[in-house]
Design an enzyme around this catalytic site. Structure first.
Site, PDB file in Angstrom:
ATOM      1  N   VAL A  43     -14.446  -3.682   2.948  1.00 46.06           N
ATOM      2  CA  VAL A  43     -14.193  -5.028   1.784  1.00 46.06           C
ATOM      3  C   VAL A  43     -13.725  -5.823   2.248  1.00 46.06           C
ATOM      4  CG1 VAL A  43     -13.304  -5.879  -0.595  1.00 46.06           C
ATOM      5  CG2 VAL A  43     -14.423  -3.200  -0.183  1.00 46.06           C
ATOM      6  N   ASN A  47      -4.500  -1.759  11.106  1.00 43.60           N
ATOM      7  CA  ASN A  47      -4.031  -0.979  12.229  1.00 43.60           C
ATOM      8  C   ASN A  47      -5.395  -0.258  12.826  1.00 43.60           C
ATOM      9  OD1 ASN A  47      -4.476   0.932  10.196  1.00 43.60           O
ATOM     10  ND2 ASN A  47      -2.389   1.736  10.584  1.00 43.60           N
ATOM     11  N   THR A  90      -8.966   3.278   9.684  1.00 41.77           N
ATOM     12  CA  THR A  90     -10.469   3.454   9.078  1.00 41.77           C
ATOM     13  C   THR A  90     -11.217   2.083   9.538  1.00 41.77           C
ATOM     14  OG1 THR A  90      -9.927   2.735   6.862  1.00 41.77           O
ATOM     15  CG2 THR A  90      -9.889   5.337   7.365  1.00 41.77           C
ATOM     16  N   ASP A 134       0.707  -2.002  11.502  1.00 38.27           N
ATOM     17  CA  ASP A 134       0.799  -0.975  10.352  1.00 38.27           C
ATOM     18  C   ASP A 134       1.824  -1.667   9.289  1.00 38.27           C
ATOM     19  OD1 ASP A 134       1.290   1.011   8.501  1.00 38.27           O
ATOM     20  OD2 ASP A 134       1.516   2.507  10.276  1.00 38.27           O
ATOM     21  N   VAL A 135       0.967  -1.940   7.873  1.00 34.94           N
ATOM     22  CA  VAL A 135       1.593  -2.237   7.014  1.00 34.94           C
ATOM     23  C   VAL A 135       2.567  -1.819   6.095  1.00 34.94           C
ATOM     24  CG1 VAL A 135       0.287  -4.149   5.718  1.00 34.94           C
ATOM     25  CG2 VAL A 135      -0.309  -1.768   5.560  1.00 34.94           C
ATOM     26  N   SER A 187      -5.869   0.537   2.877  1.00 34.10           N
ATOM     27  CA  SER A 187      -5.857   1.818   2.271  1.00 34.10           C
ATOM     28  C   SER A 187      -7.049   2.524   2.962  1.00 34.10           C
ATOM     29  CB  SER A 187      -5.600   2.128   0.704  1.00 34.10           C
ATOM     30  OG  SER A 187      -5.732   3.084   0.466  1.00 34.10           O
ATOM     31  N   TYR A 214      -4.813   9.880  -3.137  1.00 29.36           N
ATOM     32  CA  TYR A 214      -5.235   8.506  -3.216  1.00 29.36           C
ATOM     33  C   TYR A 214      -4.916   8.119  -4.678  1.00 29.36           C
ATOM     34  CZ  TYR A 214      -8.921   4.911  -3.137  1.00 29.36           C
ATOM     35  OH  TYR A 214      -9.597   3.640  -3.224  1.00 29.36           O
ATOM     36  N   LYS A 227      -2.252   5.174  -5.725  1.00 28.03           N
ATOM     37  CA  LYS A 227      -2.756   3.763  -6.304  1.00 28.03           C
ATOM     38  C   LYS A 227      -1.905   3.573  -7.692  1.00 28.03           C
ATOM     39  CE  LYS A 227      -5.866   2.164  -3.495  1.00 28.03           C
ATOM     40  NZ  LYS A 227      -5.594   0.976  -2.511  1.00 28.03           N
ATOM     41  N   ARG A 274     -18.930   8.572   1.621  1.00 25.05           N
ATOM     42  CA  ARG A 274     -19.442   8.015   0.258  1.00 25.05           C
ATOM     43  C   ARG A 274     -20.733   8.179   0.068  1.00 25.05           C
ATOM     44  NH1 ARG A 274     -15.080   2.946   0.030  1.00 25.05           N
ATOM     45  NH2 ARG A 274     -15.291   2.790   2.195  1.00 25.05           N
TER      46      ARG A 274
HETATM   47  N1  NAD Z   1     -15.149   0.400  -1.239  1.00 23.52           N
HETATM   48  C1  NAD Z   1     -14.720   0.720  -2.608  1.00 23.52           C
HETATM   49  O1  NAD Z   1     -15.586   1.168  -3.221  1.00 23.52           O
HETATM   50  C2  NAD Z   1     -13.317   0.740  -3.361  1.00 23.52           C
HETATM   51  C3  NAD Z   1     -13.168   1.044  -4.607  1.00 23.52           C
HETATM   52  C4  NAD Z   1     -11.806   1.256  -5.173  1.00 23.52           C
HETATM   53  C5  NAD Z   1     -10.912   0.612  -4.488  1.00 23.52           C
HETATM   54  N2  NAD Z   1     -11.044   0.143  -3.080  1.00 23.52           N
HETATM   55  C6  NAD Z   1     -10.069  -0.097  -2.625  1.00 23.52           C
HETATM   56  O2  NAD Z   1     -10.307  -1.400  -1.606  1.00 23.52           O
HETATM   57  C7  NAD Z   1      -9.510  -1.425  -0.531  1.00 23.52           C
HETATM   58  C8  NAD Z   1     -10.475  -1.499   0.846  1.00 23.52           C
HETATM   59  O3  NAD Z   1     -11.302  -0.383   0.734  1.00 23.52           O
HETATM   60  P1  NAD Z   1     -12.465  -0.232   1.688  1.00 23.52           P
HETATM   61  O4  NAD Z   1     -13.791   0.618   1.310  1.00 23.52           O
HETATM   62  O5  NAD Z   1     -12.972  -1.561   2.541  1.00 23.52           O
HETATM   63  O6  NAD Z   1     -11.906   0.706   2.687  1.00 23.52           O
HETATM   64  P2  NAD Z   1     -11.934   0.906   4.412  1.00 23.52           P
HETATM   65  O7  NAD Z   1     -11.350   2.050   4.945  1.00 23.52           O
HETATM   66  O8  NAD Z   1     -13.433   0.277   5.055  1.00 23.52           O
HETATM   67  O9  NAD Z   1     -10.496  -0.332   4.815  1.00 23.52           O
HETATM   68  C9  NAD Z   1      -9.339   0.043   4.861  1.00 23.52           C
HETATM   69  C10 NAD Z   1      -8.862  -0.879   5.773  1.00 23.52           C
HETATM   70  O10 NAD Z   1      -7.263  -0.894   5.897  1.00 23.52           O
HETATM   71  C11 NAD Z   1      -6.851  -0.533   6.861  1.00 23.52           C
HETATM   72  N3  NAD Z   1      -5.468   0.303   6.956  1.00 23.52           N
HETATM   73  C12 NAD Z   1      -5.322   1.496   6.132  1.00 23.52           C
HETATM   74  N4  NAD Z   1      -3.991   1.859   6.259  1.00 23.52           N
HETATM   75  C13 NAD Z   1      -3.476   0.652   7.040  1.00 23.52           C
HETATM   76  C14 NAD Z   1      -2.156   0.367   7.333  1.00 23.52           C
HETATM   77  N5  NAD Z   1      -1.184   1.233   6.999  1.00 23.52           N
HETATM   78  N6  NAD Z   1      -1.733  -0.709   8.031  1.00 23.52           N
HETATM   79  C15 NAD Z   1      -2.796  -1.502   8.359  1.00 23.52           C
HETATM   80  N7  NAD Z   1      -3.989  -1.522   8.003  1.00 23.52           N
HETATM   81  C16 NAD Z   1      -4.328  -0.011   7.492  1.00 23.52           C
HETATM   82  C17 NAD Z   1      -7.840   0.368   7.669  1.00 23.52           C
HETATM   83  O11 NAD Z   1      -7.862   0.407   9.224  1.00 23.52           O
HETATM   84  C18 NAD Z   1      -9.349  -0.410   7.132  1.00 23.52           C
HETATM   85  O12 NAD Z   1      -9.567  -1.418   8.028  1.00 23.52           O
HETATM   86  C19 NAD Z   1      -8.726  -0.180  -0.573  1.00 23.52           C
HETATM   87  O13 NAD Z   1      -7.534  -0.271  -0.907  1.00 23.52           O
HETATM   88  C20 NAD Z   1      -9.355   0.862  -1.439  1.00 23.52           C
HETATM   89  O14 NAD Z   1      -8.451   1.611  -2.135  1.00 23.52           O
HETATM   90  C21 NAD Z   1     -12.335   0.135  -2.410  1.00 23.52           C
END
Ligand code: NAD
Length: 320
Positions: free
Chosen positions: A12, A32, A35, A56-57, A83, A153, A157, A194
């Site tokens: 996202v 970082n 993922t 790292d945040v 996350s 998780y 949140k 997923r």
């Molecule tokens: N994709 C969905 O359907 C969905 C649904 C509900 C919520 N969300 C939320 O949206 C956000 C993004 O989800 P996504 O699907 O893109 O996941 P994703 O795993 O593709 O992206 C998460 C990004 O955060 C980075 N990250 C994680 N921990 C970190 C840290 N400590 N420091 C720096 N970077 C860090 C990862 O490297 C990754 O690039 C998340 O917070 C997730 O909970 C997504």
């Protein structure tokens, strides 16, 4: 506008980066790569208005602050998306998931206050757990197992939301929370566990589709461009200050119906391989998006069939 996006190299986050750059903003992404992937930002790296900070945040943000010190002004908005988000990822990284949504969220709140920036926290429909109300409205408190396999998780949140609202109440932080429902599209990892990438990857590889239980559980899938549009509107809106907003597509399908659509798109029948339901897997999931419609004039426009066609074609391309 200058926007800082944590988790900017993720699924996202990277689409958000691209959207804000297209709209003419200056964008700083912090990630970082736990993922995420650098390739997701291939287009952004060509853009002089884009800055990337590998950090790292949950850390001290020294690298981030140092990098920002050389820039002329702090960000106007901080979007906290960092996350792990897929069940496979947060099962592999439970402590990192708890930490980035608690400590990481607190760091984001403090920085937003320091900079006078507005904050958006990416929460999730998982806050509703296995819901007893349907569809889920923002007022619903949820039905969450506090120590089950998904709790690292879901509860992280929920804690993140509580933290944001504590900053809103105590310091009048200009913050809002979005609860994102299942979103899909290009740049999801094939192996992130997923259902959308699972089914598409299996279909393209000629393997049977993995269906948990009988496939009667429902999900509502939102195409990523629609979600990003809702996020951009939410950040820009004064009315969302101190509010939670559901963002998702209310077009609800059973997993079995979804498998049928994937089969239609790839143009051949696909076998199913049934596995036992994962623990605490929600039976039904569907957002009530009345608030987003009223406050943001937002609703999803991309149909499931169209969004899946776009995703299948992205998955069919060779990876760069
Ligand atoms: N994709 C969905 O359907 C969905 C649904 C509900 C919520 N969300 C939320 O949206 C956000 C993004 O989800 P996504 O699907 O893109 O996941 P994703 O795993 O593709 O992206 C998460 C990004 O955060 C980075 N990250 C994680 N921990 C970190 C840290 N400590 N420091 C720096 N970077 C860090 C990862 O490297 C990754 O690039 C998340 O917070 C997730 O909970 C997504």
């Amino acid at each position: 506008m200058k926007i800082l996006i944590t988790g900017g190299a993720g699924f996202v986050g990277s689409h958000l980066v691209d959207r804000y750059l297209r709209d003419g903003s200056e964008v700083v992404a912090v990630d970082n790569f736990i993922t995420g992937a650098r390739e997701n930002l291939a287009a952004a790296f060509k853009e002089p208005r884009f800055h990337f900070i590998e950090a790292d945040v949950t850390g001290a943000w020294d690298d981030v602050k140092e990098a920002l010190r050389n820039q002329d002004r702090p960000p106007d908005a901080l979007l906290h998306f960092a996350s792990p988000a897929s069940p496979v990822d947060y099962a592999n990284h439970p402590l990192e998931t708890l930490s980035v949504n608690s400590l990481g969220t607190e760091r984001c709140c403090r920085l937003a206050l320091e900079w006078g920036a507005r904050l958006l926290f990416a929460s999730t429909s998982e806050c509703y757990g296995d819901p007893k109300e349907h569809p889920q409205r923002e007022e619903y408190w949820g039905n969450v197992n506090p120590n089950g396999p998904r709790s690292c998780y879901d509860e992280a949140k929920r804690y993140g939301e509580a933290l944001v609202f504590a900053y809103v109440r105590k310091y009048d932080l200009d913050a809002r929370v979005i609860r994102i429902f299942n979103t899909y599209g290009p740049r999801m990892r094939r192996n992130d566990g997923r259902v959308v990438p699972n089914f598409i990857a299996q279909a393209l590889e000629g393997k049977p589709l993995t269906v948990y239980g009988e496939g009667k559980q429902t999900r509502s899938f939102c195409y990523v461009d629609d979600l990003v549009d809702g996020i951009v509107r939410c950040v820009a809106s004064d009315e969302t200050r101190g509010q939670v907003v559901n963002l998702g597509n209310p077009d609800e399908h059973t997993i079995e119906e979804f498998a049928e659509i994937v089969s239609r798109i790839v143009g051949r029948p696909l076998k199913r391989e049934h596995r036992p339901m994962p623990v605490d897997d929600p039976g039904r999931r569907c957002p009530d998006i009345s608030r987003a419609k009223t406050v943001l004039d937002w609703y999803p426009r991309v149909t499931l069939e169209e969004g899946l066609r776009r995703t299948v074609s992205a998955f069919s391309l060779p990876t760069i």
